[in-house]
Design a protein around this motif. Structure first.
Motif, PDB file in Angstrom:
ATOM      1  N   ILE A  40       0.601  -1.397   0.162  1.00 41.61           N
ATOM      2  CA  ILE A  40       0.063   0.328   0.113  1.00 41.61           C
ATOM      3  C   ILE A  40       0.598   1.584  -0.484  1.00 41.61           C
ATOM      4  O   ILE A  40       0.579   2.327  -0.758  1.00 41.61           O
TER       5      ILE A  40
ATOM      6  N   LEU B 233      -5.688   4.726  -3.725  1.00 43.95           N
ATOM      7  CA  LEU B 233      -5.053   2.794  -3.028  1.00 43.95           C
ATOM      8  C   LEU B 233      -6.534   2.512  -3.830  1.00 43.95           C
ATOM      9  O   LEU B 233      -6.097   0.921  -4.630  1.00 43.95           O
ATOM     10  N   TYR B 234      -7.892   3.118  -4.237  1.00 40.44           N
ATOM     11  CA  TYR B 234      -8.599   2.140  -4.117  1.00 40.44           C
ATOM     12  C   TYR B 234      -8.984   2.071  -5.615  1.00 40.44           C
ATOM     13  O   TYR B 234      -9.507   1.697  -6.578  1.00 40.44           O
TER      14      TYR B 234
ATOM     15  N   THR C  40      -6.143   7.710  -0.399  1.00 38.00           N
ATOM     16  CA  THR C  40      -7.080   7.026  -0.478  1.00 38.00           C
ATOM     17  C   THR C  40      -8.049   6.401  -2.566  1.00 38.00           C
ATOM     18  O   THR C  40      -7.304   5.512  -2.783  1.00 38.00           O
TER      19      THR C  40
ATOM     20  N   ILE D 298       1.972   1.622  -2.897  1.00 36.67           N
ATOM     21  CA  ILE D 298       0.801   2.327  -4.675  1.00 36.67           C
ATOM     22  C   ILE D 298       0.889   3.629  -4.204  1.00 36.67           C
ATOM     23  O   ILE D 298       0.951   4.957  -5.687  1.00 36.67           O
ATOM     24  N   ILE D 299       0.889   4.189  -2.817  1.00 34.45           N
ATOM     25  CA  ILE D 299       0.731   5.625  -2.745  1.00 34.45           C
ATOM     26  C   ILE D 299       1.497   6.658  -2.414  1.00 34.45           C
ATOM     27  O   ILE D 299       1.304   7.559  -3.162  1.00 34.45           O
TER      28      ILE D 299
ATOM     29  N   ILE E 192      -1.872  -4.671  -5.734  1.00 36.54           N
ATOM     30  CA  ILE E 192      -2.174  -5.432  -4.431  1.00 36.54           C
ATOM     31  C   ILE E 192      -1.282  -7.384  -4.656  1.00 36.54           C
ATOM     32  O   ILE E 192      -2.760  -7.271  -5.458  1.00 36.54           O
TER      33      ILE E 192
ATOM     34  N   LEU F 180     -10.033  -2.825   5.663  1.00 38.94           N
ATOM     35  CA  LEU F 180     -10.083  -2.968   4.109  1.00 38.94           C
ATOM     36  C   LEU F 180     -10.283  -4.781   3.938  1.00 38.94           C
ATOM     37  O   LEU F 180     -10.843  -4.889   2.820  1.00 38.94           O
TER      38      LEU F 180
ATOM     39  N   THR G 289      -6.156  -1.152  -7.010  1.00 38.56           N
ATOM     40  CA  THR G 289      -6.288  -2.779  -6.184  1.00 38.56           C
ATOM     41  C   THR G 289      -5.387  -3.714  -7.324  1.00 38.56           C
ATOM     42  O   THR G 289      -4.523  -4.226  -6.405  1.00 38.56           O
TER      43      THR G 289
END
Length: 334
Positions: free
Chosen positions: A66, A290-291, A287, A69-70, A297, A132, A294
């Motif tokens: 995470i 992240l979404y 936020t 990604i951010i 991940i 999560l 995904t």
């Protein structure tokens, strides 16, 4: 020749002064824009710490993904840190020593409400970003222990989680529903890695581990041992959920840790929280990043991280305004 040397020296001084002034603008006031942020804002990156858990659990490896990604998608530079997990993470945020953290939903609720390990001392500077994935309460042992039920723990040496951890509270509540307490067992306060090492060496008989499945420490144990996950009976699950509504029925699927049948148990939710001091726009960008990514991940729990389930289990917890803005745009509400 003197005039020539003076001219060269004077020119050099002017150039040095100009360079120094330019550097000063960039360092003291942030007026120089590097344009290196990938979040589209063009501002200098902001360094933030993400508190996770121990290396043998789920928080740490998932937190690393995470964070990547951010960091790739925004102007935030996220550094994941190992920790004692939920309760310790809440205290660290209280102290202002980090900005972001993983937590169990129940522990975050206790922190905000001033209950359990935070009795009379609520934490007022944290807000939810999102839930999560399910964190499964796993009562772990091996076939050679002979333990087949929660009641069989009586008189046994059992790890109930690190002091102040979410796993500790879960262990106490599961024992309570079965008419037991830590006085009925030889309780040990160990981390996940220490717990499975203790089972491996024969120093302890069983361990309560609350984490997403499969959990790294338990997988390592299953490589050399016949791991057994002790079930919780249906009536006890119902009692537990009725008394503590943040629990939900859950299942450890067959094949996990090489077990041959599904095992019924309960779960809480893992969540991300933030300090109220983190900028609203930045939390919105984090936020969203992240979404909307995904698919990057690779951890097994990535499949549970969706906008549609992001507000489950949060109860009355206040959302950070930045996260609230994203979910409103995504059409997601409690």
């Amino acid at each position: 020749m003197k005039k020539s040397r003076f001219s060269v020296l004077f020119g050099t001084v002017l150039m040095t002064a100009a360079i120094t002034a330019a550097c000063g603008e960039s360092s003291d006031g942030g007026t120089a824009d590097t344009g290196e942020g990938s979040g589209g804002g063009g501002s200098a990156s902001q360094d933030l710490s993400l508190l996770t858990g121990g290396t043998g659990g789920t928080y740490y490896p998932l937190g690393g993904q995470i964070a990547n990604i951010i960091s790739d998608q925004t102007d935030a530079n996220i550094t994941p840190q190992t920790s004692g997990a939920s309760a310790e993470n809440m205290e660290t945020l209280r102290a202002g020593e980090a900005e972001l953290a993983f937590s169990q939903t129940d522990i975050a609720a206790y922190a905000i409400e001033g209950k359990e390990m935070f009795e009379g001392d609520p934490i007022d500077n944290i807000q939810a970003i999102a839930s999560l994935y399910p964190e499964t309460v796993q009562l772990v042992t091996t076939a050679k222990s002979g333990i087949k039920s929660v009641e069989d723990l009586e008189g046994k040496t059992v790890s109930v989680g690190a002091p102040g951890s979410g796993a500790y509270i879960n262990a106490m509540q599961v024992l309570e529903i079965h008419g037991m307490s830590d006085k009925d067992i030889k309780a040990q306060n160990l981390s996940f890695d220490e717990s499975t090492d203790g089972i491996q060496s024969g120093n302890i008989d069983a361990a309560f581990i609350t984490a997403g499945t499969p959990t790294g420490a338990v997988e390592a144990l299953s490589a050399q041992n016949d791991v057994v996950i002790i079930p919780i009976a249906d009536d006890k699950i119902q009692e537990l959920v009725e008394k503590y509504p943040y629990y939900a029925e859950d299942t450890v699927p067959s094949g996990t840790y090489k077990i041959k049948e599904d095992v019924k148990t309960v779960a809480v939710k893992a969540m991300l929280v933030a300090s109220k001091d983190v900028d609203e726009d930045l939390v919105y960008e984090m936020t969203k990043a992240l979404y909307e990514n995904t698919d990057q991940i690779t951890h097994a729990k990535g499949e549970f991280i969706t906008p549609e389930t992001a507000l489950e289990g949060l109860g009355d917890m206040e959302l950070h305004p930045g996260a609230a803005k994203y979910f409103e745009e995504a059409g997601v509400s409690k």
